[in-house]
Enzyme design. Structure first.
Site, PDB file in Angstrom:
ATOM      1  N   ARG A 198       0.839  -1.211   0.000  1.00  0.00           N
ATOM      2  CA  ARG A 198       0.000   0.000   0.000  1.00  0.00           C
ATOM      3  C   ARG A 198       0.868   1.252   0.000  1.00  0.00           C
ATOM      4  O   ARG A 198       0.532   2.259  -0.592  1.00  0.00           O
ATOM      5  CB  ARG A 198      -0.953  -0.007   1.215  1.00  0.00           C
ATOM      6  CG  ARG A 198      -1.651   1.313   1.435  1.00  0.00           C
ATOM      7  CD  ARG A 198      -2.863   1.265   2.355  1.00  0.00           C
ATOM      8  NE  ARG A 198      -2.805   0.307   3.427  1.00  0.00           N
ATOM      9  CZ  ARG A 198      -2.071   0.450   4.540  1.00  0.00           C
ATOM     10  NH1 ARG A 198      -1.318   1.514   4.741  1.00  0.00           N
ATOM     11  NH2 ARG A 198      -2.092  -0.482   5.460  1.00  0.00           N
ATOM     12  N   TYR A 222     -18.799  16.199 -12.774  1.00  0.00           N
ATOM     13  CA  TYR A 222     -19.334  14.837 -12.879  1.00  0.00           C
ATOM     14  C   TYR A 222     -20.294  14.621 -11.702  1.00  0.00           C
ATOM     15  O   TYR A 222     -20.009  15.035 -10.570  1.00  0.00           O
ATOM     16  CB  TYR A 222     -18.161  13.850 -12.837  1.00  0.00           C
ATOM     17  CG  TYR A 222     -18.552  12.427 -12.587  1.00  0.00           C
ATOM     18  CD1 TYR A 222     -19.456  11.772 -13.426  1.00  0.00           C
ATOM     19  CD2 TYR A 222     -18.040  11.724 -11.502  1.00  0.00           C
ATOM     20  CE1 TYR A 222     -19.823  10.456 -13.188  1.00  0.00           C
ATOM     21  CE2 TYR A 222     -18.393  10.407 -11.264  1.00  0.00           C
ATOM     22  CZ  TYR A 222     -19.296   9.779 -12.113  1.00  0.00           C
ATOM     23  OH  TYR A 222     -19.660   8.485 -11.873  1.00  0.00           O
ATOM     24  N   ASP A 253     -10.017  19.286 -12.327  1.00  0.00           N
ATOM     25  CA  ASP A 253     -10.280  17.952 -12.854  1.00  0.00           C
ATOM     26  C   ASP A 253     -10.076  18.021 -14.366  1.00  0.00           C
ATOM     27  O   ASP A 253     -10.883  18.620 -15.079  1.00  0.00           O
ATOM     28  CB  ASP A 253     -11.704  17.513 -12.490  1.00  0.00           C
ATOM     29  CG  ASP A 253     -11.989  16.066 -12.885  1.00  0.00           C
ATOM     30  OD1 ASP A 253     -11.406  15.610 -13.894  1.00  0.00           O
ATOM     31  OD2 ASP A 253     -12.796  15.409 -12.202  1.00  0.00           O
ATOM     32  N   LYS A 296     -10.533   7.216 -17.919  1.00  0.00           N
ATOM     33  CA  LYS A 296     -10.994   7.813 -19.172  1.00  0.00           C
ATOM     34  C   LYS A 296      -9.836   7.936 -20.179  1.00  0.00           C
ATOM     35  O   LYS A 296      -9.206   6.951 -20.474  1.00  0.00           O
ATOM     36  CB  LYS A 296     -11.645   9.161 -18.847  1.00  0.00           C
ATOM     37  CG  LYS A 296     -12.678   9.083 -17.699  1.00  0.00           C
ATOM     38  CD  LYS A 296     -13.809   8.149 -18.035  1.00  0.00           C
ATOM     39  CE  LYS A 296     -14.959   8.098 -17.056  1.00  0.00           C
ATOM     40  NZ  LYS A 296     -14.680   7.854 -15.655  1.00  0.00           N
TER      41      LYS A 296
HETATM   42  O1  P1T Z   1     -15.162   6.765 -12.229  1.00  0.00           O
HETATM   43  P1  P1T Z   1     -13.957   7.308 -11.530  1.00  0.00           P
HETATM   44  O2  P1T Z   1     -12.678   6.803 -12.087  1.00  0.00           O
HETATM   45  O3  P1T Z   1     -14.042   7.200 -10.037  1.00  0.00           O
HETATM   46  O4  P1T Z   1     -13.904   8.874 -11.880  1.00  0.00           O
HETATM   47  C1  P1T Z   1     -14.874   9.788 -11.468  1.00  0.00           C
HETATM   48  C2  P1T Z   1     -14.866  10.963 -12.384  1.00  0.00           C
HETATM   49  C3  P1T Z   1     -14.182  12.105 -12.006  1.00  0.00           C
HETATM   50  N1  P1T Z   1     -14.132  13.189 -12.798  1.00  0.00           N
HETATM   51  C4  P1T Z   1     -14.747  13.225 -13.992  1.00  0.00           C
HETATM   52  C5  P1T Z   1     -14.702  14.450 -14.829  1.00  0.00           C
HETATM   53  C6  P1T Z   1     -15.447  12.084 -14.445  1.00  0.00           C
HETATM   54  O5  P1T Z   1     -16.040  12.139 -15.641  1.00  0.00           O
HETATM   55  C7  P1T Z   1     -15.522  10.937 -13.620  1.00  0.00           C
HETATM   56  C8  P1T Z   1     -16.279   9.725 -14.017  1.00  0.00           C
HETATM   57  N2  P1T Z   1     -17.186   9.933 -15.058  1.00  0.00           N
HETATM   58  C9  P1T Z   1     -18.010   8.987 -15.601  1.00  0.00           C
HETATM   59  C10 P1T Z   1     -18.063   7.724 -15.165  1.00  0.00           C
HETATM   60  C11 P1T Z   1     -18.858   9.458 -16.695  1.00  0.00           C
HETATM   61  O6  P1T Z   1     -19.442   8.626 -17.439  1.00  0.00           O
HETATM   62  O7  P1T Z   1     -18.977  10.673 -16.857  1.00  0.00           O
END
Ligand code: P1T
Length: 381
Positions: A50, A102, A174, A199
């Site tokens: 960790r 998001y 972000d 992403k």
């Molecule tokens: O899903 P995760 O890896 O925990 O990320 C969250 C997140 C954070 N910031 C942005 C701008 C995001 O688009 C997302 C996750 N978004 C999606 C799952 C979506 O379909 O928009």
């Protein structure tokens, strides 16, 4: 020599492995490390999985270089990256956040972290004056997304950084939607960049991950402490896959940008589409600002087709765009944010921002653009 982005994508953080010379960073799939002597772990830090992992180290160095940062810190998901960043704060501290993040970020702030005593004000950061007006004596962080998910609002990062810094707060950005290929917030004055590496950064829709990048040594130290103390770390295999994805980030993003623009132009000319939202189109109200702080406009396109029935018909009848949450992978996806990614945002707030049931979000992949256009033409009927 200061390598260019495309070279960094291939080389940053990745050194031949010292024992064998393996060119690819190995997957150090281990939970712990044998210590040669009591309390003397190898490298002074390899005492537990960790706390430290060499595959994770490589990923962290890679994203730090790509974001023009100094330190990368990797997490198990985008949300755990954001959550850990906010764990620097204490009950009573205040955060100014863009209102169109998001949906899961809004949910984390309002339903989880607010319960623990953090205070949030949500504003439209397209106008930096809204950030300034929301600042309080205990504002410690200004958190923005640009372009926002899914309305593609643009925040002027230089202006936001100035306001945050004047208040003694940090600016976190972000950068998931843009990717470091198109936008590097640290170069524009931001203190922290966060990614859902699920992403574009990984780009292959085969893992969940999060990344934070900073320049400041003390801030990095704090984040590493929290990474270990809270424990939302990514597994070595996911770090390896993300590193592998990064090696083609520049190639993928070039194609995402080109296909995104092609699809946006096509839809803008289509009679069945009421409105296309894409920062690369001159019709986007913030196109000039977007062009100033981004070098490309991604594969994300939002279209308003007017009603839920039409959104449903479109999203269910596309062949190459899978109806799915997430974005930024090589394959095209389609979603209806009001019912999917932003369902956790209260309806009145969603509607006020334009996230209506008729809003369809496309994540344009890197397929042949003509196939995507034919698919859209057929589905729009
Ligand atoms: O899903 P995760 O890896 O925990 O990320 C969250 C997140 C954070 N910031 C942005 C701008 C995001 O688009 C997302 C996750 N978004 C999606 C799952 C979506 O379909 O928009």
């Amino acid at each position: 020599m200061s390598p260019r982005f495309d070279t960094l994508a291939i080389h940053a953080g990745v050194e031949p492995e010292p024992v064998t010379g393996a060119v690819m960073t190995p997957i150090f799939q281990t939970s712990t490390y044998a210590q040669p002597a009591l309390a003397e772990p190898k490298g002074g830090r390899f005492d537990y999985g960790r706390t430290a992992n060499p595959t994770r180290d490589a990923l962290e160095a890679s994203i730090a270089a790509l974001e023009s940062g100094k330190h990368g810190v990797a997490f198990a998901s985008g949300l755990s990256a954001i959550e850990t960043l906010l764990k620097r704060l204490s009950a009573g501290d205040h955060v100014v956040s863009e209102e169109n993040t998001y949906g899961g970020t809004t949910r984390l702030f309002t339903k989880v972290l607010a319960r623990l005593g953090l205070e949030f004000t949500f504003v439209d950061t397209r106008d930096p004056a809204n950030i300034a007006a929301a600042i309080r004596p205990r504002t410690k962080l200004v958190h923005v997304e640009t372009p926002t998910n899914p309305m593609m609002r643009i925040c002027d990062l230089r202006a936001a950084a100035e306001i945050a810094h004047a208040a003694g707060a940090l600016l976190s950005v972000d950068n998931t939607y843009a990717s470091p290929y198109n936008q590097r917030p640290l170069e524009l004055g931001a203190d922290v960049v966060v990614h859902s590496s699920t992403k574009y950064v990984n780009g292959h829709s085969d893992l969940i991950g999060g990344l934070v990048v900073v320049r400041d040594d003390a801030l990095a130290e704090e984040l590493r402490y929290l990474q270990n103390a809270s424990g939302a770390v990514p597994g070595p295999m996911d770090c390896f896959l993300t590193l592998r994805g990064i090696k083609t980030l520049h190639l993928r993003m070039g194609r995402h940008n080109a296909n995104g623009l092609t699809v946006a132009r096509f839809l803008a000319a289509h009679p069945r589409v009421d409105r296309v939202i894409y920062p690369g189109l001159a019709s986007h109200p913030q196109h000039t600002l977007a062009a100033r702080q981004m070098s490309g406009f991604t594969g994300m396109v939002a279209v308003d087709v007017g009603t839920l029935a039409r959104a449903k018909a479109l999203s269910e009848s596309l062949e190459y765009f899978a109806l799915a949450e997430s974005l930024g992978g090589v394959e095209s996806l389609v979603s209806v944010p009001a019912l999917m990614t932003h369902a956790a945002v209260p309806e009145d707030r969603r509607t006020a921002m334009g996230v209506t049931p008729g809003l369809v979000r496309l994540s344009v992949g890197i397929e042949a653009a003509d196939d995507l256009l034919e698919d859209l033409a057929r589905a729009l009927g």
